[in-house]
Design an enzyme around this catalytic site. Structure first.
Site, mmCIF file in Angstrom:
data_model
loop_
_atom_site.group_PDB
_atom_site.id
_atom_site.type_symbol
_atom_site.label_atom_id
_atom_site.label_comp_id
_atom_site.label_asym_id
_atom_site.label_seq_id
_atom_site.Cartn_x
_atom_site.Cartn_y
_atom_site.Cartn_z
ATOM 1 C CG HIS A 97 -4.165 -3.048 -9.711
ATOM 2 N ND1 HIS A 97 -4.801 -3.359 -8.537
ATOM 3 C CD2 HIS A 97 -5.154 -2.876 -10.628
ATOM 4 C CE1 HIS A 97 -6.100 -3.366 -8.737
ATOM 5 N NE2 HIS A 97 -6.349 -3.079 -9.991
ATOM 6 C CG HIS A 141 -5.158 -0.754 1.327
ATOM 7 N ND1 HIS A 141 -6.150 0.082 0.870
ATOM 8 C CD2 HIS A 141 -5.202 -1.857 0.537
ATOM 9 C CE1 HIS A 141 -6.772 -0.497 -0.138
ATOM 10 N NE2 HIS A 141 -6.208 -1.669 -0.369
ATOM 11 C CG ASP A 153 -1.693 -7.942 -2.287
ATOM 12 O OD1 ASP A 153 -2.375 -8.785 -2.871
ATOM 13 O OD2 ASP A 153 -1.685 -6.734 -2.581
HETATM 14 C C1 LIG Z 1 -0.139 0.693 -0.443
HETATM 15 C C2 LIG Z 1 0.771 1.898 -0.240
HETATM 16 C C3 LIG Z 1 1.234 2.395 -1.616
HETATM 17 C C4 LIG Z 1 0.010 3.006 0.485
HETATM 18 O O1 LIG Z 1 0.877 4.065 0.560
HETATM 19 P P1 LIG Z 1 0.516 5.419 1.307
HETATM 20 O O2 LIG Z 1 -0.919 5.745 1.121
HETATM 21 O O3 LIG Z 1 1.530 6.404 0.858
HETATM 22 O O4 LIG Z 1 0.772 5.045 2.816
HETATM 23 P P2 LIG Z 1 0.651 5.974 4.068
HETATM 24 O O5 LIG Z 1 0.542 7.411 3.679
HETATM 25 O O6 LIG Z 1 -0.407 5.419 4.940
HETATM 26 O O7 LIG Z 1 2.041 5.745 4.778
HETATM 27 C C5 LIG Z 1 2.323 6.251 6.074
HETATM 28 C C6 LIG Z 1 3.773 6.040 6.365
HETATM 29 O O8 LIG Z 1 4.055 4.635 6.431
HETATM 30 C C7 LIG Z 1 5.049 4.288 5.474
HETATM 31 N N1 LIG Z 1 4.659 3.032 4.846
HETATM 32 C C8 LIG Z 1 3.494 2.779 4.203
HETATM 33 N N2 LIG Z 1 3.479 1.504 3.768
HETATM 34 C C9 LIG Z 1 4.656 0.977 4.122
HETATM 35 C C10 LIG Z 1 5.224 -0.297 3.924
HETATM 36 N N3 LIG Z 1 4.562 -1.243 3.268
HETATM 37 N N4 LIG Z 1 6.455 -0.519 4.388
HETATM 38 C C11 LIG Z 1 7.115 0.438 5.033
HETATM 39 N N5 LIG Z 1 6.633 1.680 5.275
HETATM 40 C C12 LIG Z 1 5.411 1.933 4.820
HETATM 41 C C13 LIG Z 1 5.027 5.415 4.470
HETATM 42 O O9 LIG Z 1 6.296 5.521 3.818
HETATM 43 C C14 LIG Z 1 4.749 6.604 5.324
HETATM 44 O O10 LIG Z 1 5.956 6.946 6.015
HETATM 45 P P3 LIG Z 1 6.282 8.461 6.427
HETATM 46 O O11 LIG Z 1 5.269 8.815 7.467
HETATM 47 O O12 LIG Z 1 7.666 8.367 6.958
HETATM 48 O O13 LIG Z 1 6.159 9.276 5.188
HETATM 49 C C15 LIG Z 1 1.983 1.501 0.622
HETATM 50 O O14 LIG Z 1 1.544 1.141 1.890
HETATM 51 C C16 LIG Z 1 2.810 0.401 -0.014
HETATM 52 O O15 LIG Z 1 3.620 0.655 -0.907
HETATM 53 N N6 LIG Z 1 2.668 -0.863 0.504
HETATM 54 C C17 LIG Z 1 3.409 -1.973 -0.015
HETATM 55 C C18 LIG Z 1 2.831 -2.498 -1.327
HETATM 56 C C19 LIG Z 1 1.597 -3.318 -1.133
HETATM 57 O O16 LIG Z 1 1.505 -4.170 -0.263
HETATM 58 N N7 LIG Z 1 0.615 -3.032 -1.999
HETATM 59 C C20 LIG Z 1 -0.645 -3.743 -2.006
HETATM 60 C C21 LIG Z 1 -1.751 -2.876 -1.503
HETATM 61 S S1 LIG Z 1 -3.250 -3.832 -1.456
#
Ligand SMILES: CC(C)(COP(=O)(O)OP(=O)(O)OC[C@H]1O[C@@H](n2cnc3c(N)ncnc32)[C@H](O)[C@@H]1OP(=O)(O)O)[C@@H](O)C(=O)NCCC(=O)NCCS
Length: 381
Positions: A224, A263, A317
């Site tokens: 978070h 996100h 972030d």
């Molecule tokens: C925030 C988060 C958990 C959202 O996850 P999510 O809802 O599962 O993301 P999506 O479903 O939109 O992802 C689509 C695709 O992009 C990939 N992806 C998403 N965020 C990614 C990232 N930061 N780096 C690399 N790949 C990413 C996913 O693995 C997925 O791949 P696939 O199609 O091969 O399965 C994820 O983007 C993440 O872990 N980001 C990094 C942490 C972060 O910055 N958190 C702060 C949020 S404010």
């Protein structure tokens, strides 16, 4: 009897648990709205204290309301000696979020009103918590470095006082504006985990200190509050713009998540990241850390070219850590700064919820043995 087969909404994803008119996140359009105002409008024209009033009371204050609100906040902004001593006693070794959680709980334990469930008392507690946050978080920042506290200055606003209590120097106008805007951008964000945690607590008719302590505890987790710290680490690891393509390709090939991108709600550019990017450019330039910004900008280009079509863009972030770093904060202070801002959303939504209260009591689907099993005495097991 077997339980009825019910669909499980893990993490309550997609489940609507309450109605709120505090704020709204439109993930498809890339809009963040507080009480009908676009975040860009508030970031450009308002200030944190006014935004806190807006979130709490539903409208922008007129001059008199605003002066009263600021006077109320400033009347209780100082920390008692015992609170300062508590911070000093644990602040040099514990994580700043653990210290913050402990301090809010401690102040609550000393507030004679903290057993009241009266709405007016809950509102007053919200203001007392908020009023002390700049000094609490600033004192924690100093204690973590073994520095003596600096008392807040009632002539300064929320953001400026936080910077003053942290650094010991009055910020210049640009530093104050940047910090103030960062706080506005983080003040509220829908039904996120820490806000939900506050609602669960307040809905039991516990006091506002308990709700905010729950929220702080929930914000502490790296899923978070901690992503900006990790994002900055990744930018530093990439080191220079020329490395971005190679390092990111390797990380993505290893299925690593790049911190600061993607996100749950935004599937387009996070509006907060756009504003922070401008600040990141100016503060890094001012502090001779341009290469950090240039590296981040190149990482952004590489990521968007590789994953933009999947809806992966920089989130709040990605650039906030760089801004806080350039303002002189250690990375363990990034999440407490988030809390310093989010306290407005936590309290506004808690007060809103408890007015039309309903205790949270979701169900879990039982997947254990149904039995009834025989009880075997301990000696025979
Ligand atoms: C925030 C988060 C958990 C959202 O996850 P999510 O809802 O599962 O993301 P999506 O479903 O939109 O992802 C689509 C695709 O992009 C990939 N992806 C998403 N965020 C990614 C990232 N930061 N780096 C690399 N790949 C990413 C996913 O693995 C997925 O791949 P696939 O199609 O091969 O399965 C994820 O983007 C993440 O872990 N980001 C990094 C942490 C972060 O910055 N958190 C702060 C949020 S404010």
């Amino acid at each position: 009897m077997m339980q009825a087969d019910t669909e499980v909404h893990k993490g309550l994803e997609g489940v609507i648990v309450s109605e709120s008119s505090v704020g709204f996140v439109d993930g498809q359009a890339g809009r963040l709205v507080y009480r009908g105002f676009n975040i860009e409008t508030l970031a450009a024209r308002s200030n944190y204290e006014e935004v806190a009033y807006l979130l709490l009371y539903g409208h922008l204050p007129n001059q008199k309301e605003f002066e009263n609100f600021k006077a109320t906040l400033r009347s209780t902004m100082e920390l008692n000696t015992d609170t300062v001593d508590l911070i000093k006693s644990i602040g040099h070794k514990a994580h700043p979020m653990s210290v913050l959680r402990t301090v809010v709980s401690y102040i609550g334990a000393k507030d004679p009103k903290s057993n009241s469930t009266d709405l007016k008392d809950q509102e007053e507690m919200s203001l007392r918590i908020m009023s002390k946050f700049p000094a609490i978080v600033g004192t924690i920042a100093r204690a973590s470095k073994g520095l003596n506290p600096v008392r807040p200055d009632p002539k300064l606003g929320y953001a400026a006082n936080f910077l003053y209590c942290s650094t010991g120097s009055r910020p210049d106008a640009e530093q104050e504006k940047i910090m103030d805007t960062c706080l506005i951008l983080h003040a509220d964000h829908g039904s996120n985990a820490s806000t939900f945690s506050a609602l669960v607590t307040i809905a039991t008719l516990a006091d506002m200190y308990s709700a905010v302590t729950s929220a702080i505890s929930t914000l502490k987790g790296p899923l978070h509050g901690g992503a900006n710290e990790l994002a900055l680490e990744t930018i530093k690891k990439v080191g220079k713009p020329e490395n971005a393509e190679q390092v990111l390709s390797k990380m993505l090939a290893n299925k690593e998540k790049i911190m600061g991108f993607g996100h749950r709600v935004y599937k387009v550019y996070d509006p907060r990241a756009r504003i922070l990017k401008g600040f990141a450019e100016s503060v890094t330039h001012k502090n001779g850390k341009e290469v950090l910004f240039q590296t981040a900008e190149q990482m952004e280009k590489v990521m968007i070219s590789k994953l933009g079509e999947k809806g992966i863009f920089p989130n709040v972030d990605f650039y906030s850590g760089m801004v806080y770093d350039s303002l002189g904060f250690e990375s363990n202070m990034f999440t407490p700064i988030f809390a310093l801002a989010r306290v407005a959303g936590w309290t506004a939504r808690s007060l809103e919820y408890v007015k039309d209260n309903k205790l949270f009591r979701p169900k879990a689907k039982y997947v254990g043995e149904i039995g009834p099993k025989d009880y075997i005495e301990i000696q025979k097991r």
